[in-house]
Scaffold this active site. Structure first.
Site, mmCIF file in Angstrom:
data_model
loop_
_atom_site.group_PDB
_atom_site.id
_atom_site.type_symbol
_atom_site.label_atom_id
_atom_site.label_comp_id
_atom_site.label_asym_id
_atom_site.label_seq_id
_atom_site.Cartn_x
_atom_site.Cartn_y
_atom_site.Cartn_z
ATOM 1 N N HIS A 130 0.798 -1.230 0.000
ATOM 2 C CA HIS A 130 0.000 0.000 0.000
ATOM 3 C C HIS A 130 0.837 1.290 0.000
ATOM 4 O O HIS A 130 0.725 2.147 0.867
ATOM 5 C CB HIS A 130 -1.122 0.008 1.035
ATOM 6 C CG HIS A 130 -0.780 -0.209 2.471
ATOM 7 N ND1 HIS A 130 0.216 0.462 3.116
ATOM 8 C CD2 HIS A 130 -1.360 -1.007 3.399
ATOM 9 C CE1 HIS A 130 0.234 0.085 4.373
ATOM 10 N NE2 HIS A 130 -0.690 -0.806 4.570
ATOM 11 N N HIS A 179 -4.595 -9.184 14.817
ATOM 12 C CA HIS A 179 -4.709 -7.956 14.014
ATOM 13 C C HIS A 179 -5.520 -8.286 12.766
ATOM 14 O O HIS A 179 -5.237 -9.273 12.086
ATOM 15 C CB HIS A 179 -3.293 -7.488 13.661
ATOM 16 C CG HIS A 179 -3.208 -6.266 12.809
ATOM 17 N ND1 HIS A 179 -4.182 -5.287 12.763
ATOM 18 C CD2 HIS A 179 -2.226 -5.846 11.952
ATOM 19 C CE1 HIS A 179 -3.813 -4.333 11.928
ATOM 20 N NE2 HIS A 179 -2.639 -4.653 11.415
ATOM 21 N N GLU A 185 -5.934 -6.605 9.871
ATOM 22 C CA GLU A 185 -5.566 -6.143 8.522
ATOM 23 C C GLU A 185 -5.404 -7.367 7.622
ATOM 24 O O GLU A 185 -4.991 -8.447 8.059
ATOM 25 C CB GLU A 185 -4.281 -5.292 8.565
ATOM 26 C CG GLU A 185 -4.088 -4.527 7.261
ATOM 27 C CD GLU A 185 -3.102 -3.354 7.343
ATOM 28 O OE1 GLU A 185 -2.441 -3.186 8.389
ATOM 29 O OE2 GLU A 185 -3.009 -2.609 6.345
ATOM 30 N N ASP A 234 -3.462 -8.569 5.477
ATOM 31 C CA ASP A 234 -2.255 -9.378 5.305
ATOM 32 C C ASP A 234 -2.171 -10.476 6.371
ATOM 33 O O ASP A 234 -1.380 -11.408 6.242
ATOM 34 C CB ASP A 234 -0.981 -8.527 5.285
ATOM 35 C CG ASP A 234 -0.926 -7.452 6.339
ATOM 36 O OD1 ASP A 234 -1.990 -7.029 6.838
ATOM 37 O OD2 ASP A 234 0.187 -7.012 6.682
ATOM 38 N N HIS A 251 -1.081 -1.064 15.177
ATOM 39 C CA HIS A 251 -1.320 0.271 14.665
ATOM 40 C C HIS A 251 -2.756 0.461 14.197
ATOM 41 O O HIS A 251 -3.073 1.473 13.545
ATOM 42 C CB HIS A 251 -0.345 0.560 13.498
ATOM 43 C CG HIS A 251 -0.606 -0.293 12.278
ATOM 44 N ND1 HIS A 251 -0.914 0.280 11.068
ATOM 45 C CD2 HIS A 251 -0.659 -1.614 12.061
ATOM 46 C CE1 HIS A 251 -1.094 -0.663 10.159
ATOM 47 N NE2 HIS A 251 -0.930 -1.816 10.748
ATOM 48 N N ASP A 284 2.174 -6.650 14.085
ATOM 49 C CA ASP A 284 3.065 -5.788 13.284
ATOM 50 C C ASP A 284 4.225 -5.203 14.105
ATOM 51 O O ASP A 284 5.227 -4.740 13.527
ATOM 52 C CB ASP A 284 2.274 -4.630 12.676
ATOM 53 C CG ASP A 284 1.432 -5.054 11.486
ATOM 54 O OD1 ASP A 284 1.752 -6.067 10.843
ATOM 55 O OD2 ASP A 284 0.435 -4.364 11.207
ATOM 56 N N TYR A 333 10.155 0.154 8.526
ATOM 57 C CA TYR A 333 8.802 -0.243 8.930
ATOM 58 C C TYR A 333 8.257 0.738 9.970
ATOM 59 O O TYR A 333 7.110 1.174 9.892
ATOM 60 C CB TYR A 333 8.821 -1.678 9.503
ATOM 61 C CG TYR A 333 7.449 -2.274 9.580
ATOM 62 C CD1 TYR A 333 6.919 -2.993 8.521
ATOM 63 C CD2 TYR A 333 6.650 -2.073 10.702
ATOM 64 C CE1 TYR A 333 5.640 -3.509 8.568
ATOM 65 C CE2 TYR A 333 5.372 -2.582 10.767
ATOM 66 C CZ TYR A 333 4.871 -3.298 9.698
ATOM 67 O OH TYR A 333 3.593 -3.797 9.748
ATOM 68 N N HIS A 393 5.624 -9.958 10.557
ATOM 69 C CA HIS A 393 6.392 -9.732 9.322
ATOM 70 C C HIS A 393 7.879 -9.879 9.620
ATOM 71 O O HIS A 393 8.363 -9.372 10.646
ATOM 72 C CB HIS A 393 6.202 -8.302 8.783
ATOM 73 C CG HIS A 393 4.813 -7.990 8.325
ATOM 74 N ND1 HIS A 393 4.247 -8.530 7.203
ATOM 75 C CD2 HIS A 393 3.886 -7.157 8.835
ATOM 76 C CE1 HIS A 393 3.027 -8.050 7.036
ATOM 77 N NE2 HIS A 393 2.769 -7.226 8.025
HETATM 78 FE FE1 FEO Z 1 -1.142 -3.877 9.895
HETATM 79 FE FE2 FEO Z 1 0.834 -6.330 8.724
HETATM 80 O O1 FEO Z 1 -0.771 -5.428 8.947
#
Ligand code: FEO
Length: 400
Positions: free
Chosen positions: A28, A82, A84, A86, A148, A167, A195, A226
């Site tokens: 993104h 989380h 999101e 991903d 986040h 994250d 990051y 990640h």
């Molecule tokens: Fe906030 Fe890796 O997603």
């Protein structure tokens, strides 16, 4: 080394079952030049538990890794730290295939999962500090709202002193090594910093509070969603986070600019000369050579930012508008700054940049510097003076 289908053992009873996205180059709007990983983890407790899932397009890789050690249908619990995509992209499919006894998330996570998938999943919301028995092991949840997203939480596996930090403390890096200490430390620091600068910076006050809280846990392994896992240097990465979250200015100046016919670039060079004469560190970045996310990474630990643009059709150059929009969202505090640029007949860009910097609470310490067409010796000297003046103001600020 990791093969493409097997789980990797992290502790006797925790396995990495994530996916490596070697080809990803844009997350993104963030340039992921080293790809990324989506980390999911399997806890082999009496209640077999999957912590997070992966991007939807990597579902086969995750299920293959899970199947290398257990039948996926034997998973009892799924914890979503989380929401999101991903990390939840293949949550619906995981729920359908595994039919877990329970799925856990934060309260906000429960509503976010519903708002993403509209499937009416039965999600059990957990609270900060709440524990969950996995039979012969136990996890404790830690709310990390706005680290986040509103839904974000950490899960601490007490028996293994292992913190699943979604994250937090992660980086976009696909690698065959699973541990940060097995990878070039320069890459690890840069990607961790990148990051932070691009994802977490706006939430720095929250980061300070959460890192303080997490620092009170006994952590042997820090497992983000990640990049590599931390089994060494945990205090070090937490220290980096505390430093970045504090946003203290340094003696580094970032000059970020674009140019049409080379004049604004010449100005940037002369301004850099003035700054260097004052003993400052300078990072000069032309926007068609440096991605916005790398510029943001350099600004993270700077004391000043100088933004240069030619005027194109009564406006700043489009790449400059892009970086200013991006910087505004990241909300870096404690910066001084100023604008400059070459113009032909109208020259609005430096004034527009000054207004944009002011709107994002950069302390603009000089009127914009405008040079008509191509710098001559006199205008070049003005650019050097501009750099010297800003350098002196930054040094005064650092000494105050
Ligand atoms: Fe906030 Fe890796 O997603």
């Amino acid at each position: 080394m990791i093969d493409s289908t097997n789980a990797e053992k992290i502790t006797e009873r925790v396995y990495w079952v994530g996916a490596l996205d070697w080809a990803l180059r844009d997350f993104h709007g963030y340039a992921t030049l080293r790809g990324t990983s989506y980390n999911a983890f399997l806890i082999l407790a009496e209640k077999v538990t999957l912590v997070d899932t992966v991007h939807a397009s990597f579902r086969d890789e995750m299920f293959s890794r899970i199947a290398s050690i257990i039948d996926p249908a034997s998973i009892d619990y799924i914890i979503s730290n989380h929401s999101e995509l991903d990390h939840t992209g293949c949550l619906p499919e995981a729920i359908e295939r595994v039919r877990p006894e329970k799925v856990f998330s934060s309260q906000k996570g429960r509503s976010a999962i519903e708002a993403h998938f509209h499937n009416g999943f039965d999600i059990t919301a957990v609270e900060d500090g709440q524990t969950l028995s996995l039979g012969d092991m136990q996890v404790r949840f830690m709310e990390t709202r706005m680290l986040h997203w509103p839904d974000s939480m950490f899960t601490y596996l007490e028996d293994e002193r292992l913190l699943f930090s979604q994250d937090g403390f992660g980086m976009h890096l696909a690698h065959n090594e699973r541990y940060a200490d097995a990878i070039d430390s320069t890459i690890i620091k840069y990607e961790t910093k990148k990051y932070y600068a691009n994802i977490l910076l706006p939430f720095s006050p929250t980061v300070t509070r959460i890192v303080d809280k997490a620092g009170g846990l006994d952590i042997d392994i820090l497992a983000p969603d990640h990049g590599p896992i931390w089994r060494k240097d945990i205090d070090k990465v937490m220290g980096w986070y505390q430093t970045w979250a504090a946003q203290k200015p340094t003696n580094k100046v970032v000059i970020v600019y674009d140019t049409m016919w080379g004049s604004t670039q010449e100005m940037a060079g002369a301004i850099e000369e003035g700054l260097r004469a004052e003993g400052l560190h300078v990072r000069s970045m032309r926007l068609r050579e440096h991605h916005r996310s790398d510029v943001a990474t350099e600004i993270l630990d700077a004391g000043a930012v100088l933004v240069g643009s030619p005027t194109l059709n009564n406006n700043m150059f489009p790449t400059v508008a892009d970086i200013l929009c991006y910087m505004k969202g990241l909300k870096r505090k404690n910066l001084i700054g100023a604008a400059f640029g070459s113009f032909g007949w109208s020259g609005e860009a430096p004034k527009q940049i000054t207004e944009a910097l002011t709107a994002m609470n950069v302390d603009v310490v000089s009127p914009p510097l405008n040079i008509e067409y191509v710098p001559d010796a006199e205008s070049r000297a003005k650019c050097i003076e501009f750099g010297v003046a800003i350098g002196r103001q930054l040094k005064e600020k650092l000494q105050a």
